[in-house]
Design an enzyme around this catalytic site. Structure first.
Site, PDB file in Angstrom:
ATOM      1  N   TYR A   1     -13.269  -4.788 -64.309  1.00  0.00           N
ATOM      2  CA  TYR A   1     -12.169  -5.759 -64.255  1.00  0.00           C
ATOM      3  C   TYR A   1     -11.120  -5.333 -63.230  1.00  0.00           C
ATOM      4  O   TYR A   1     -11.019  -4.160 -62.853  1.00  0.00           O
ATOM      5  CB  TYR A   1     -11.524  -5.940 -65.632  1.00  0.00           C
ATOM      6  CG  TYR A   1     -10.643  -4.798 -66.095  1.00  0.00           C
ATOM      7  CD1 TYR A   1      -9.275  -4.786 -65.814  1.00  0.00           C
ATOM      8  CD2 TYR A   1     -11.160  -3.728 -66.820  1.00  0.00           C
ATOM      9  CE1 TYR A   1      -8.460  -3.742 -66.236  1.00  0.00           C
ATOM     10  CE2 TYR A   1     -10.358  -2.692 -67.261  1.00  0.00           C
ATOM     11  CZ  TYR A   1      -9.001  -2.701 -66.965  1.00  0.00           C
ATOM     12  OH  TYR A   1      -8.187  -1.669 -67.376  1.00  0.00           O
ATOM     13  N   CYS A   2     -10.344  -6.310 -62.795  1.00  0.00           N
ATOM     14  CA  CYS A   2      -9.187  -6.063 -61.931  1.00  0.00           C
ATOM     15  C   CYS A   2      -8.007  -6.839 -62.500  1.00  0.00           C
ATOM     16  O   CYS A   2      -7.912  -7.039 -63.716  1.00  0.00           O
ATOM     17  CB  CYS A   2      -9.484  -6.419 -60.474  1.00  0.00           C
ATOM     18  SG  CYS A   2      -9.983  -8.143 -60.186  1.00  0.00           S
ATOM     19  N   TRP A   3      -7.080  -7.275 -61.655  1.00  0.00           N
ATOM     20  CA  TRP A   3      -5.889  -7.958 -62.158  1.00  0.00           C
ATOM     21  C   TRP A   3      -6.236  -9.288 -62.818  1.00  0.00           C
ATOM     22  O   TRP A   3      -5.826  -9.575 -63.938  1.00  0.00           O
ATOM     23  CB  TRP A   3      -4.886  -8.167 -61.034  1.00  0.00           C
ATOM     24  CG  TRP A   3      -3.805  -9.155 -61.330  1.00  0.00           C
ATOM     25  CD1 TRP A   3      -3.568 -10.344 -60.692  1.00  0.00           C
ATOM     26  CD2 TRP A   3      -2.800  -9.079 -62.361  1.00  0.00           C
ATOM     27  NE1 TRP A   3      -2.496 -11.005 -61.246  1.00  0.00           N
ATOM     28  CE2 TRP A   3      -2.001 -10.244 -62.271  1.00  0.00           C
ATOM     29  CE3 TRP A   3      -2.507  -8.143 -63.346  1.00  0.00           C
ATOM     30  CZ2 TRP A   3      -0.942 -10.487 -63.136  1.00  0.00           C
ATOM     31  CZ3 TRP A   3      -1.436  -8.385 -64.207  1.00  0.00           C
ATOM     32  CH2 TRP A   3      -0.669  -9.546 -64.092  1.00  0.00           C
TER      33      TRP A   3
ATOM     34  N   TYR B   1      -7.245  -8.017 -66.260  1.00  0.00           N
ATOM     35  CA  TYR B   1      -6.162  -7.414 -67.033  1.00  0.00           C
ATOM     36  C   TYR B   1      -5.118  -8.454 -67.421  1.00  0.00           C
ATOM     37  O   TYR B   1      -4.511  -8.361 -68.495  1.00  0.00           O
ATOM     38  CB  TYR B   1      -5.502  -6.282 -66.237  1.00  0.00           C
ATOM     39  CG  TYR B   1      -4.229  -5.797 -66.881  1.00  0.00           C
ATOM     40  CD1 TYR B   1      -4.271  -4.922 -67.968  1.00  0.00           C
ATOM     41  CD2 TYR B   1      -2.979  -6.243 -66.447  1.00  0.00           C
ATOM     42  CE1 TYR B   1      -3.112  -4.507 -68.594  1.00  0.00           C
ATOM     43  CE2 TYR B   1      -1.811  -5.825 -67.066  1.00  0.00           C
ATOM     44  CZ  TYR B   1      -1.880  -4.961 -68.138  1.00  0.00           C
ATOM     45  OH  TYR B   1      -0.723  -4.561 -68.761  1.00  0.00           O
TER      46      TYR B   1
END
Length: 352
Positions: free
Chosen positions: A97-99, A126
């Site tokens: 995952y990222c932002w 996130y």
């Protein structure tokens, strides 16, 4: 199933245990502020690179930014493959995952999948996790019945909570989660406090693991524990809950604080410097006397004076005002600070 698969956030929490790793590809600064519980940080752009690419997006154009960013991302992913992921078997399944579940996590998940690992990318990233923590914390806070351990500074509240936890009781240790003892001298010497976001994530994780049918023991903290703030809904529930008034003699309180604040015992100059924060309350003359006591090694006497002149008056002024059931508190007196004394007290509160 075709990989990398995109996992909707709504399906994440029941499936978290399925993944062999949770990989946060955001920059180290983003990760340090907060992240999913159990995640490891494998940034595809470090902090400086992220700023550089973001600046290019704004000042030049998206094409040039993506071209430079792709080279950086590819290089960083290659390093992770050669180091962090080198020993992973073919059936190793990571969640990435990222932002917001976009380009950064997509790049790593795509390459992992091309290698042959069944990588899954978190849709929403996130940002969706943070939204979930924000919306679910008030509901979680209201789900439980609390018993509040009250007592003046040095009375052993934290040790009692730790003993209760060791006996299998449900304990929400706010000071442990905040990495701060809650007083003006209460900072932990080994590490900075977590961010507000990370503190809330830790609260969410702890409460999510509790059984609503069982009571939760918690300490009588103020609204702020060091630099982090206890969420309002949780604070309101705690302050309206039944209390335990923990008592300990003054000499034993001094003895306990000398043990718990051994970092100041070993570095009296650090304690003297920290006392500066009380100048506005007591003036330079009194603080100078206390600083001299610290430097001269008169720490038991200094601790005794701080309790009598600073900590106890502040505690007594606030406890009845803020904890509505304190006047009906269950009195629990400790004979000393031995492990046996705390274990006996814990058995009274949690016999099972």
């Amino acid at each position: 199933m075709k990989y990398p698969a995109l996992l909707p956030f709504a399906e994440l929490l029941p499936r978290l245990a399925e993944f062999d790793a949770i990989i946060d590809v955001r920059s180290p600064g983003e990760f340090a502020e907060d992240h999913l519980p159990g995640a490891i940080n494998c940034p595809v752009l470090d902090d400086a690179e992220r700023i550089r690419i973001g600046t290019m997006y704004k000042q030049i154009n998206a094409f040039e930014a993506k071209k430079v960013g792709a080279a950086l991302v590819a290089r960083n992913i290659g390093t992770h493959i050669e180091t962090v992921f080198a020993d992973k078997p073919k059936d190793w399944q990571p969640l990435v995952y990222c932002w917001r579940g976009g380009n950064r996590s997509g790049a790593l998940a795509h390459i992992l999948a091309k290698i042959g690992w069944p990588a899954i990318q978190l849709d929403g990233g996130y940002r969706e996790f943070r939204r979930h923590v924000n919306t679910s914390l008030p509901e979680l806070a209201a789900r439980f019945s609390y018993r509040v351990v009250c007592g003046t500074t040095g009375s052993g509240k934290s040790r009692l909570l730790q003993t209760l936890a060791a006996r299998g009781a449900q304990v929400l240790d706010l000071e442990q989660l905040a990495e701060h003892r809650g007083s003006v001298l209460g900072g932990w010497p080994s590490a900075p406090q977590p961010s507000q976001k990370m503190f809330e994530t830790r609260l969410w994780q702890a409460l999510s693991a509790f059984d609503p049918a069982r009571e939760v023991f918690v300490e009588s903290e103020s609204k702020k524990v060091g630099n982090v703030r206890v969420p309002e809904q949780l604070m309101e529930r705690i302050r309206a809950s039944p209390c335990i008034a923990l008592g300990l003699s003054q000499p034993h309180r001094v003895q306990l604080l000398m043990q718990e604040y051994d970092n100041f015992v070993d570095a009296p100059e650090t304690l003297a410097a920290q006392l500066e924060c009380l100048v506005t309350m007591y003036g330079k003359e009194r603080i100078g006397v206390w600083q001299a006591m610290a430097r001269e090694g008169k720490l038991p006497l200094l601790v005794d004076e701080l309790l009598v002149q600073h900590y106890d008056p502040a505690y007594l002024k606030s406890i009845e005002r803020n904890f509505s059931q304190y006047t009906q508190a269950f009195a629990l007196e400790l004979p000393d600070i031995s492990p046996e004394a705390f274990d006996a007290a814990a058995r009274q509160l949690h016999p099972a």
